[in-house]
Write a protein that holds these residues in place. Structure first.
Motif, short mmCIF file in Angstrom:
data_model
loop_
_atom_site.label_atom_id
_atom_site.label_comp_id
_atom_site.label_asym_id
_atom_site.label_seq_id
_atom_site.Cartn_x
_atom_site.Cartn_y
_atom_site.Cartn_z
N ALA A 157 -43.98 21.88 33.80
CA ALA A 157 -44.39 23.06 33.03
C ALA A 157 -43.11 23.72 32.55
O ALA A 157 -42.27 24.09 33.38
N GLU A 158 -42.94 23.88 31.25
CA GLU A 158 -41.68 24.46 30.78
C GLU A 158 -41.92 25.75 30.00
O GLU A 158 -42.98 25.93 29.40
N ALA A 159 -40.94 26.65 30.05
CA ALA A 159 -41.00 27.88 29.25
C ALA A 159 -39.58 28.40 29.08
O ALA A 159 -38.75 28.30 29.99
N GLY A 160 -39.30 28.93 27.88
CA GLY A 160 -37.96 29.46 27.59
C GLY A 160 -37.72 29.52 26.09
O GLY A 160 -38.66 29.34 25.30
N HIS A 161 -36.49 29.75 25.72
CA HIS A 161 -36.13 29.88 24.31
C HIS A 161 -36.37 28.55 23.57
O HIS A 161 -36.00 27.49 24.06
N PRO A 162 -36.98 28.60 22.37
CA PRO A 162 -37.35 27.37 21.66
C PRO A 162 -36.18 26.41 21.42
O PRO A 162 -36.32 25.20 21.62
N GLU A 163 -35.03 26.93 21.01
CA GLU A 163 -33.87 26.06 20.74
C GLU A 163 -33.40 25.38 22.03
O GLU A 163 -33.03 24.21 22.03
N ALA A 164 -33.40 26.14 23.08
CA ALA A 164 -32.97 25.59 24.37
C ALA A 164 -33.93 24.49 24.83
O ALA A 164 -33.52 23.42 25.30
N LYS A 165 -35.23 24.76 24.67
CA LYS A 165 -36.22 23.74 25.08
C LYS A 165 -36.03 22.46 24.28
O LYS A 165 -36.18 21.36 24.80
N LYS A 166 -35.71 22.63 22.98
CA LYS A 166 -35.51 21.47 22.12
C LYS A 166 -34.33 20.63 22.63
O LYS A 166 -34.41 19.41 22.71
N ARG A 167 -33.25 21.30 22.99
CA ARG A 167 -32.05 20.58 23.43
C ARG A 167 -32.26 19.84 24.75
O ARG A 167 -31.71 18.77 24.97
N VAL A 168 -33.03 20.44 25.64
CA VAL A 168 -33.19 19.81 26.96
C VAL A 168 -34.36 18.80 27.01
O VAL A 168 -34.53 18.10 28.02
N ARG A 169 -35.12 18.70 25.96
CA ARG A 169 -36.28 17.82 25.97
C ARG A 169 -35.98 16.37 26.42
O ARG A 169 -36.70 15.81 27.25
N PRO A 170 -34.90 15.73 25.90
CA PRO A 170 -34.65 14.35 26.33
C PRO A 170 -34.39 14.25 27.84
O PRO A 170 -34.74 13.26 28.48
N ILE A 171 -33.82 15.29 28.39
CA ILE A 171 -33.53 15.30 29.84
C ILE A 171 -34.85 15.38 30.62
O ILE A 171 -35.07 14.62 31.57
N LEU A 172 -35.73 16.27 30.19
CA LEU A 172 -37.02 16.39 30.89
C LEU A 172 -37.84 15.11 30.71
O LEU A 172 -38.52 14.67 31.65
N ASP A 173 -37.74 14.52 29.53
CA ASP A 173 -38.46 13.26 29.30
C ASP A 173 -37.99 12.16 30.27
O ASP A 173 -38.77 11.27 30.62
N ALA A 174 -36.72 12.23 30.66
CA ALA A 174 -36.19 11.21 31.57
C ALA A 174 -36.64 11.45 33.02
O ALA A 174 -36.41 10.62 33.90
N LEU A 175 -37.30 12.59 33.26
CA LEU A 175 -37.68 12.94 34.64
C LEU A 175 -39.18 12.87 34.90
O LEU A 175 -39.60 12.74 36.05
N GLY A 176 -39.97 12.97 33.83
CA GLY A 176 -41.41 13.11 34.07
C GLY A 176 -42.26 12.30 33.13
O GLY A 176 -41.75 11.66 32.21
#
Lengths: 295, 295
Positions: free
Chosen positions: B137-156
């Protein structure tokens, strides 16, 4: 030769079930306390009885789908009741949600009369009954279960066997309703916590029902609870209270405290006190909203 | 250029998650209060830091996976903490289960320092973390979420977005743990009612998890509860109590009574009082057996 089935109890569950048996090719005699409810079945080819005993023949099969213990006792043990007309060799398939205690008594009485009592309570709402999608928990004498199997197959999508003690199937059935009500209470509390924190209820619903709780119980009831839309009514608060009280009665009898069931009984009671007796039981979750001072 | 990720908190969830990021090709610096726990990661190619600040670079990304609010505050706000070393432009992905209140405070502090705080708590046990099967479950600033998306994709296996307020993701996470504990309590009560009536717990489990409750939560925890076998330990009673108390704290703050959560807090507390602090949280259902006077 096709069996003739007697069917007693044409409420919003019994009626679509009886229709499905007619469609499956069974001859049928039907009885309902309010005779007007038999018309749909008569139009579809069933014969109407004016007393329970009218739909029962010696050695035959009779199905009951009734609201509670009292109704089952009345149609079974009364002077025009099932029991005396069913013997010898007949089978009473009892599909109502009744107390394990009454199932024990019924099984004994039927055996004393030389016939069988098979408990076969069902899981599923009226739509599921109409679509032959019920799940059935059955218990009773092995020979009797074998004979009624094609009938149960015509009503549901799966049958789970719980042995020879009829009451066992009823324990499982009321436990299932307890699990459902518990899930509704839990979702009601969780979604309301979310709402008061500014999280959309339906977004929470989506996450949970696509992941950990991706199952019919959470999907169907959760949608109602998330959207606060409790229409149409499938199973009433009043009937739910009856079932949770059957759980608590059995819990007392076997000496097994169930604090969550006690809470659910009070939750339903409070809903009824607020005039929701005939509303869908998923509306028990409105008690959480009431407690939190929101709509 | 591949991002270098700082990873803080190598417990039984953090360790397999960090391993997966190394496998995905990220450069990595790791920190853990008990330094010995960093060895597996160092052997796999990560660099070890001896202070939280050692693994953080200006404008970089740091992930924290810690046990509770206190641990997150210590590594973030301390003199050798994350916050002062992350700005400007850095992102703190906070994957721990912490209070919505702390998430609000953290998001504000990070923004004041010119960096971002993304809440990304996870659902799943250590095996799921190892298999990249977490739900996030993610929440935060849109630009930040965009940048970290590949990292989260690698985890879940799936990411659910809850908007810009970081705290919202934490509300959802603690609500999920509340729903899980509620389901365990309900199954514990139902299976014990069955057992005391002479119905096999595992037979009930089979019916429910093949029908109404055919979902991961009921299948995985229900099996343990039906079999009364609570090994191996994935998530302890102690941590579960922490989470249920986060639920109750939030409920008090937003003024939303949660009677079931209150009951679960007492249930877990009683389990801990009986020496089960480090046992799996599914063992909360043993409280029902204790209450019923059986093993």
């Amino acid at each position: 030769m096709t069996e003739t089935i007697g069917f007693i109890g044409l409420g919003n569950m019994g009626s679509p079930m009886a229709i499905n048996l007619l469609k499956a090719g069974y001859n049928m005699r039907v009885y309902n306390r309010d005779l007007s409810k038999t018309q749909t079945l008569v139009d579809a080819g069933a014969k109407r009885g004016v007393r329970p005993s009218d739909v029962v023949e010696h050695g035959g099969i009779v199905i009951t789908m009734l609201a509670n213990d009292e109704a089952l006792e009345a149609v079974t043990l009364g002077i025009d009741g099932i029991l005396t007309h069913l013997s010898p060799g007949g089978i009473h398939i009892s599909m109502s949600t009744v107390s394990p205690d009454l199932a024990r008594k019924m099984q004994k009485l039927h055996e004393q009369q030389g016939c069988h009592y098979v408990a076969a309570p069902v899981f599923g709402r009226p739509e599921a009954a109409a679509a032959r999608q019920l799940w059935i928990a059955e218990a009773g004498h092995p020979e009797a279960k074998k004979r009624v199997r094609p009938i149960l197959d015509a009503l549901g999508q799966g049958i789970f066997d719980f042995g020879e003690e009829a009451a066992n199937a009823n324990v499982v059935k009321i436990s299932g309703n307890f699990l459902l009500a518990s899930a509704m209470e839990a979702m009601g509390e969780a979604f309301t916590l979310g709402e008061k924190n500014g999280v959309e209820r339906t977004k929470m619903y989506e996450l949970f029902t696509q992941t950990l709780f991706a199952c019919p119980a959470y999907k169907s009831y959760g949608k109602r609870i998330a959207e606060k839309n409790f229409e149409p009514v499938g199973f009433t608060m009043q009937l739910a209270l009856k079932d949770i009280n059957l759980v608590l009665d059995s819990a007392k009898e076997v000496v097994s405290p169930m604090p969550l069931a006690s809470h659910l009984s009070n939750r339903l009671l409070s809903g009824i006190a607020r005039g929701r007796s005939d509303r869908d039981w998923s509306e028990l979750s409105r008690g959480v909203l009431d407690d939190a001072g929101i709509e």
